[in-house]
Motif scaffolding. Sequence first.
Motif, PDB file in Angstrom:
ATOM      1  N   ILE A   5      41.095  56.513  36.290  1.00  0.00           N
ATOM      2  CA  ILE A   5      42.361  55.944  36.518  1.00  0.00           C
ATOM      3  C   ILE A   5      42.296  54.400  36.193  1.00  0.00           C
ATOM      4  O   ILE A   5      41.244  53.640  36.125  1.00  0.00           O
ATOM      5  N   PHE A   6      43.560  53.715  35.943  1.00  0.00           N
ATOM      6  CA  PHE A   6      43.437  52.151  35.502  1.00  0.00           C
ATOM      7  C   PHE A   6      43.329  51.495  36.825  1.00  0.00           C
ATOM      8  O   PHE A   6      44.396  51.519  37.416  1.00  0.00           O
ATOM      9  N   PRO A   7      42.213  50.732  36.837  1.00  0.00           N
ATOM     10  CA  PRO A   7      42.138  49.703  38.108  1.00  0.00           C
ATOM     11  C   PRO A   7      43.134  48.423  38.043  1.00  0.00           C
ATOM     12  O   PRO A   7      43.271  47.874  39.032  1.00  0.00           O
ATOM     13  N   ARG A   8      43.473  48.206  36.921  1.00  0.00           N
ATOM     14  CA  ARG A   8      44.283  46.970  36.661  1.00  0.00           C
ATOM     15  C   ARG A   8      43.719  45.923  37.331  1.00  0.00           C
ATOM     16  O   ARG A   8      42.524  45.601  37.208  1.00  0.00           O
ATOM     17  N   SER A   9      44.599  45.174  38.058  1.00  0.00           N
ATOM     18  CA  SER A   9      43.874  43.683  38.417  1.00  0.00           C
ATOM     19  C   SER A   9      42.978  43.922  39.711  1.00  0.00           C
ATOM     20  O   SER A   9      42.397  42.842  40.244  1.00  0.00           O
ATOM     21  N   ALA A  10      42.816  45.259  40.233  1.00  0.00           N
ATOM     22  CA  ALA A  10      41.642  45.376  41.183  1.00  0.00           C
ATOM     23  C   ALA A  10      40.215  45.030  40.935  1.00  0.00           C
ATOM     24  O   ALA A  10      39.409  44.663  41.592  1.00  0.00           O
ATOM     25  N   VAL A  11      40.006  44.914  39.607  1.00  0.00           N
ATOM     26  CA  VAL A  11      38.631  44.457  39.116  1.00  0.00           C
ATOM     27  C   VAL A  11      38.438  43.074  38.558  1.00  0.00           C
ATOM     28  O   VAL A  11      37.717  42.652  37.799  1.00  0.00           O
ATOM     29  N   LYS A  12      39.312  42.501  39.093  1.00  0.00           N
ATOM     30  CA  LYS A  12      39.418  40.922  38.267  1.00  0.00           C
ATOM     31  C   LYS A  12      38.253  40.291  38.504  1.00  0.00           C
ATOM     32  O   LYS A  12      37.724  39.456  37.837  1.00  0.00           O
ATOM     33  N   ALA A  13      37.642  40.398  39.846  1.00  0.00           N
ATOM     34  CA  ALA A  13      36.387  39.804  40.335  1.00  0.00           C
ATOM     35  C   ALA A  13      35.439  40.401  39.496  1.00  0.00           C
ATOM     36  O   ALA A  13      34.396  39.432  38.976  1.00  0.00           O
TER      37      ALA A  13
END
Lengths: 346, 346
Positions: free
Chosen positions: A43-51
């Motif tokens: 799935i596309f995590p999008r901004s959830a992986v910014k860290a």
Amino acid sequence: MNNPILVEVLRSSLVESRHRGAVAVADGDGATALAIGDVTTPIFPRSAVKALQALPLIETGAADTFGLGDEELALACASHSGEPGHVAGVTRMLAKAGLDATALRCGAHWPMAQPALVALARSGEPSALHNNCSGKHAGFLCVACAKGIDHADYWRPQHPVQREVRAVLENLTGATLSDDRCAIDGCSVPTWAIPLQNLAHAFAKFGTGHGLAPERARAAARLRMACTQKPWHVAGTGRFCTEIMQLFGARVFVKTGAEGVYCGALPELGLGIALKCDDGAGRAAQAVMAAIIAQFLPLNDAERTGLMRFEHQTLRNWNGMEVGALRVTEALTYCAFGEARTGWDL
Amino acid sequence: MNNPILVEVLRSSLVESRHRGAVAVADGDGATALAIGDVTTPIFPRSAVKALQALPLIETGAADTFGLGDEELALACASHSGEPGHVAGVTRMLAKAGLDATALRCGAHWPMAQPALVALARSGEPSALHNNCSGKHAGFLCVACAKGIDHADYWRPQHPVQREVRAVLENLTGATLSDDRCAIDGCSVPTWAIPLQNLAHAFAKFGTGHGLAPERARAAARLRMACTQKPWHVAGTGRFCTEIMQLFGARVFVKTGAEGVYCGALPELGLGIALKCDDGAGRAAQAVMAAIIAQFLPLNDAERTGLMRFEHQTLRNWNGMEVGALRVTEALTYCAFGEARTGWDL
């Protein structure tokens, strides 16, 4: 595979709408603590992986070169609401690297939080600084500037900054980020599709340093502490990520992504969390994240009450009358710690 | 019963999110022209039945008593965007009945369409006039005033106006609106849960007059003509209902409701349409409605292109780059006219 219904929206006593989704909770070895629904399809995590995307900002020394503080590091991990304090912080980050807003390639948009939108409408127009991703982009620019690389194309997949980000994501998630899993995010940088179980594993590592090289573990700890100490900079006034990290401090890291995604870490338990609602609904995703935190973490009364506001949310109409509720389903509420469930179809 | 996936949201070539739902198309006798998913469980139609709720405005003579024109009748059926023309129109309706905005009990909210929100933020604060339901409420007030009934509690289920609305809904849908199916809508009036197949039947009657008493058939035709001739007043700038009725004129009546509902009528075919996305997503519901219209109605090139914009929508990011698409699935695109399908689970 049909993911189970995780959240129901009631009007009066009848279910008006329902949200399906999947949840993975894993430890630093990648062992499954909980699996609901399909946790193996990317799935596309999008901004959830910014860290995770911000790790090179620490590891390359860019954060120290430019003397970035906790607020600025939190902004590098943020999907912020474009409030004046966010805009000022990103402006400061850019200035420390000798840049200004013209270097940003994220595009401009109005704040998504209505109060911030109204406030900005009364004072001006949105710029790239107001883009919820402007802190992440400022972080990428800091990396390029600290390494002396041309920063004009910092957002393109083949730029050294994005290649480094991709390598970090592969290291933490253990997933192969092949080109056929790559798409373009809302802010134009690459986003790679990754299974929820790999994302949960990555955030267990991020929350504990377990399994990471010492330098990477220190970088993760520094970003995590920045976010949990400056949670307003990670989201904004009244937002879920901000309120949860204000409530729990360093005990919970949580970050939203577009289209119904949340990733998080519970460091004291050594666990990482990743979830997505099939339909992309943020209202449901935050209820699910609240329920997962409530199930795993020992809570005092204030913490339980704070989570319950999201897990079982009272819905009111324009006159303030109670008209219904948003609540998580038995697919979540009957899950016990350490129990792995897949393929549950309610 | 699992409703099928009707709409997929793609990022690059991968499905990022998916929306399930159900669709009913019926004729004026209640015969099924199309049934996808669960069309028998009651759902809340919310604002999608505003045109039915407005029938007493015509039938009681209130519209004639106060000399309401097409724009005002369209506003009585509207979920408008709170643009200046909508606010002026509702103000005019109220004035014709000797009232002003203080009589409205719908509550105030900021316009949901972003451009209208930005414009209002720059000029003032939202009032009850800006509530998307203010025209419907003004219509209820006109009925009470024309009949000489105390209008203070016009929104309560036991008020004569709402009792009349309930009787009209029961007559058109053929559903029994028992108290256990009643909830409170966003604007505080009652909303009753009704199966999609009954709603489709009701809108076939609304679109043709078939099976209605002559006076009711004339009232339905007058409201339908008002909406299709003044579609901007039914929604607002750039909105789906407005654009579709601008494109098709009297050939298509369409009206959105909160939580992923649409109802509509195709008078030349004698058909009514009702659909709901399980998760309440408006973006998916409008794509489904566009696809249903495209399947049933003979189209010229301009009409086909106009519908395709919603049925297969290109998604762009903040920089205007194409990042994906929203498209209806085979559950819809392989449906042929006259074919009834249930329980399709893709």
